[in-house]
Enzyme design. Structure first.
Site, PDB file in Angstrom:
ATOM      1  N   LYS A  27       0.933  -1.141  -0.068  1.00 61.99           N
ATOM      2  CA  LYS A  27      -0.111   0.003   0.517  1.00 61.99           C
ATOM      3  C   LYS A  27       1.076   1.236  -0.078  1.00 61.99           C
ATOM      4  CE  LYS A  27      -4.116   0.273   1.408  1.00 61.99           C
ATOM      5  NZ  LYS A  27      -5.131  -0.118   0.276  1.00 61.99           N
TER       6      LYS A  27
ATOM      7  N   THR B 131     -13.858   6.781   1.801  1.00 62.68           N
ATOM      8  CA  THR B 131     -13.901   6.298   0.319  1.00 62.68           C
ATOM      9  C   THR B 131     -15.140   4.924   0.083  1.00 62.68           C
ATOM     10  OG1 THR B 131     -12.675   4.174  -0.145  1.00 62.68           O
ATOM     11  CG2 THR B 131     -11.801   6.167  -0.704  1.00 62.68           C
TER      12      THR B 131
ATOM     13  N   LYS C 244     -19.479   4.218  -4.819  1.00 64.13           N
ATOM     14  CA  LYS C 244     -20.580   5.049  -4.712  1.00 64.13           C
ATOM     15  C   LYS C 244     -19.893   6.119  -4.468  1.00 64.13           C
ATOM     16  CE  LYS C 244     -22.878   2.616  -1.522  1.00 64.13           C
ATOM     17  NZ  LYS C 244     -23.008   2.553  -0.383  1.00 64.13           N
TER      18      LYS C 244
ATOM     19  N   ALA D 243      -5.592  -1.458  -5.815  1.00 62.91           N
ATOM     20  CA  ALA D 243      -5.217  -0.371  -5.947  1.00 62.91           C
ATOM     21  C   ALA D 243      -6.365   1.030  -6.542  1.00 62.91           C
ATOM     22  CB  ALA D 243      -4.242   0.418  -6.108  1.00 62.91           C
ATOM     23  N   ALA D 244      -7.613   0.639  -6.351  1.00 62.75           N
ATOM     24  CA  ALA D 244      -8.292   2.206  -5.631  1.00 62.75           C
ATOM     25  C   ALA D 244      -8.196   3.654  -5.307  1.00 62.75           C
ATOM     26  CB  ALA D 244      -9.897   1.058  -6.490  1.00 62.75           C
ATOM     27  N   GLY D 245      -8.379   2.434  -3.785  1.00 59.13           N
ATOM     28  CA  GLY D 245      -8.170   3.659  -2.456  1.00 59.13           C
ATOM     29  C   GLY D 245      -7.175   4.169  -3.071  1.00 59.13           C
ATOM     30  N   ASP D 246      -5.944   3.303  -3.183  1.00 61.75           N
ATOM     31  CA  ASP D 246      -4.491   3.492  -2.890  1.00 61.75           C
ATOM     32  C   ASP D 246      -4.897   4.998  -4.087  1.00 61.75           C
ATOM     33  OD1 ASP D 246      -3.765   2.302  -0.888  1.00 61.75           O
ATOM     34  OD2 ASP D 246      -3.423   0.837  -2.131  1.00 61.75           O
TER      35      ASP D 246
ATOM     36  N   ALA E 122      -8.171   4.392 -12.394  1.00 63.77           N
ATOM     37  CA  ALA E 122      -7.601   2.629 -12.264  1.00 63.77           C
ATOM     38  C   ALA E 122      -8.344   1.630 -12.362  1.00 63.77           C
ATOM     39  CB  ALA E 122      -7.091   3.477 -11.034  1.00 63.77           C
TER      40      ALA E 122
HETATM   41  P1  ATP Z   1      -8.753  -1.651  -2.515  1.00 68.61           P
HETATM   42  O1  ATP Z   1      -8.250  -1.818  -1.332  1.00 68.61           O
HETATM   43  O2  ATP Z   1      -9.697  -1.988  -3.831  1.00 68.61           O
HETATM   44  O3  ATP Z   1      -7.394  -0.285  -3.386  1.00 68.61           O
HETATM   45  P2  ATP Z   1     -10.176   0.694  -1.149  1.00 68.61           P
HETATM   46  O4  ATP Z   1     -11.466  -1.287  -0.653  1.00 68.61           O
HETATM   47  O5  ATP Z   1      -9.865   1.108  -0.470  1.00 68.61           O
HETATM   48  O6  ATP Z   1      -9.932  -0.375  -2.324  1.00 68.61           O
HETATM   49  P3  ATP Z   1     -12.887   1.756  -2.343  1.00 68.61           P
HETATM   50  O7  ATP Z   1     -13.518   2.550  -1.920  1.00 68.61           O
HETATM   51  O8  ATP Z   1     -13.108   0.250  -2.718  1.00 68.61           O
HETATM   52  O9  ATP Z   1     -11.292   1.723  -2.086  1.00 68.61           O
HETATM   53  O10 ATP Z   1     -12.585   2.579  -3.846  1.00 68.61           O
HETATM   54  C1  ATP Z   1     -12.122   4.031  -3.550  1.00 68.61           C
HETATM   55  C2  ATP Z   1     -12.562   5.014  -4.767  1.00 68.61           C
HETATM   56  O11 ATP Z   1     -12.188   4.468  -5.708  1.00 68.61           O
HETATM   57  C3  ATP Z   1     -13.437   4.829  -3.947  1.00 68.61           C
HETATM   58  O12 ATP Z   1     -14.093   6.204  -3.744  1.00 68.61           O
HETATM   59  C4  ATP Z   1     -14.273   5.913  -6.385  1.00 68.61           C
HETATM   60  O13 ATP Z   1     -14.082   6.658  -6.068  1.00 68.61           O
HETATM   61  C5  ATP Z   1     -13.378   4.853  -6.583  1.00 68.61           C
HETATM   62  N1  ATP Z   1     -13.808   4.032  -7.492  1.00 68.61           N
HETATM   63  C6  ATP Z   1     -13.903   1.973  -6.833  1.00 68.61           C
HETATM   64  N2  ATP Z   1     -14.752   1.622  -7.520  1.00 68.61           N
HETATM   65  C7  ATP Z   1     -14.859   2.526  -8.247  1.00 68.61           C
HETATM   66  C8  ATP Z   1     -16.092   1.377  -9.571  1.00 68.61           C
HETATM   67  N3  ATP Z   1     -16.659   0.348  -9.465  1.00 68.61           N
HETATM   68  N4  ATP Z   1     -15.872   2.610 -10.345  1.00 68.61           N
HETATM   69  C9  ATP Z   1     -15.945   3.951 -10.604  1.00 68.61           C
HETATM   70  N5  ATP Z   1     -15.065   3.958  -9.465  1.00 68.61           N
HETATM   71  C10 ATP Z   1     -14.815   3.356  -8.418  1.00 68.61           C
END
Ligand code: ATP
Length: 297
Positions: free
Chosen positions: A39, A211, A215, A240-243, A273
């Site tokens: 991370k 996040t 949504k 890595a969406a969250g990262d 991403a």
């Molecule tokens: P990860 O552990 O996979 O990195 P996370 O659980 O820390 O993710 P999420 O809240 O799932 O974080 O996603 C982070 C951000 O990515 C969200 O706030 C949103 O902006 C974007 N995101 C995630 N999923 C989607 C999706 N299906 N479509 C568009 N944006 C998305």
């Protein structure tokens, strides 16, 4: 403003196998891939790609090629300690024909940081610079205390979630970044609004960035609330969406953007991403984010 990211550096070694290895068995893998991850490294890469000034503080084995990889991504690596007592953090990932995975994670050097090293790396940090941390290294309390003494701002993304550790760190933080599940785990709340309410009762001055997957995300500080929707995209891989979100959000703040402008930029980067496979390779460049935002109605 600079981001000092105290974070993990891992090599993800991915093996494609027919089935997970059984006791006593030697199993041939049909494919292999090696990716830089962790991370910490992901968030440094995202913040650097966003145009932020990022110094990664971490620890690896001597002459590890993670250093040159991070440099290529624009991350300042002078804060990464090289030593020979511990292997660089790594994950052995088996992926079977059903797409399930089984992972052995070895933290290694990530948890072998010495306090003197952190002190020396934060020496040149200035007031208002950020210290960013995740829960994949040691010395979190010590580093947050030091950063606060220097007038820095401290952001913490408690992944993996450790409730007691996170609660004990709250009074040293300016910004807590969690996803919805982590927010609810931390507070024992069954819904998001209650989780926010409880966090704000516990730490009234703390800013929260939550996040919410597809949504979007929300930011709360005192009476101030900002929400951003996720952009509609064809999701391929949310790794890595969250990262990506975190790196882009903090880099945008350090570039002088207001929270209300940093949120859509981070949301756009994270949306891009999720349209691509992998962790660091999926993080878009600043130009790609600009182009994506310009195409939005
Ligand atoms: P990860 O552990 O996979 O990195 P996370 O659980 O820390 O993710 P999420 O809240 O799932 O974080 O996603 C982070 C951000 O990515 C969200 O706030 C949103 O902006 C974007 N995101 C995630 N999923 C989607 C999706 N299906 N479509 C568009 N944006 C998305």
């Amino acid at each position: 403003m600079r981001i000092y990211n105290l974070g993990s550096i891992n090599w993800d070694q991915c093996y494609r196998v027919e089935h997970f290895v059984r006791p006593g068995e030697t199993l041939m893998s049909s494919a292999y891939a090696l990716h830089l991850g962790g991370k910490g490294a992901n968030q440094s890469a995202a913040a650097a790609k966003a145009g932020g000034q990022v110094t990664h503080i971490g620890c690896v084995a001597s002459a590890d090629s993670a250093l040159s990889k991070l440099q290529e991504l624009g991350v300042e690596t002078g804060g990464i300690y090289q030593q020979d007592q511990h292997a660089t953090g790594h994950a052995l990932i088996q992926i079977d024909d059903q797409g399930e995975n089984a992972i052995i994670l070895h933290a290694g050097a990530n948890r072998a940081l010495q306090q003197d090293w952190i002190v020396s790396q934060l020496q040149s940090a200035e007031k208002q610079d950020w210290l960013l941390m995740q829960n994949e290294t040691n010395l979190l309390h010590e580093s947050a205390t030091l950063a606060r003494q220097k007038g820095m701002q401290v952001a913490f993304n408690p992944a993996p979630m450790d409730r007691d550790l996170t609660l004990s760190l709250l009074d040293k933080l300016d910004l807590l970044i969690v996803n919805q599940i982590e927010a609810q785990d931390l507070t024992g709340a069954s819904d998001l609004d209650t989780a926010i309410e409880r966090m704000q009762q516990q730490a009234p001055d703390l800013a929260l960035l939550i996040t919410l997957g597809a949504k979007g995300a929300c930011y709360c500080q005192g009476n101030q609330r900002h929400s951003v929707n996720a952009f509609k995209v064809d999701a391929v891989d949310t790794t890595a969406a969250g990262d990506t979100f975190i790196g882009y959000f903090l880099a945008s703040l350090t570039a002088g953007l207001a929270v209300s402008d940093a949120l859509p930029r981070a949301s756009a980067a994270a949306a891009l991403a999720v349209t691509r496979a992998g962790a660091i390779p999926s993080i878009p460049s600043r130009q790609e984010v600009d182009d994506f935002l310009a195409r939005q109605p």
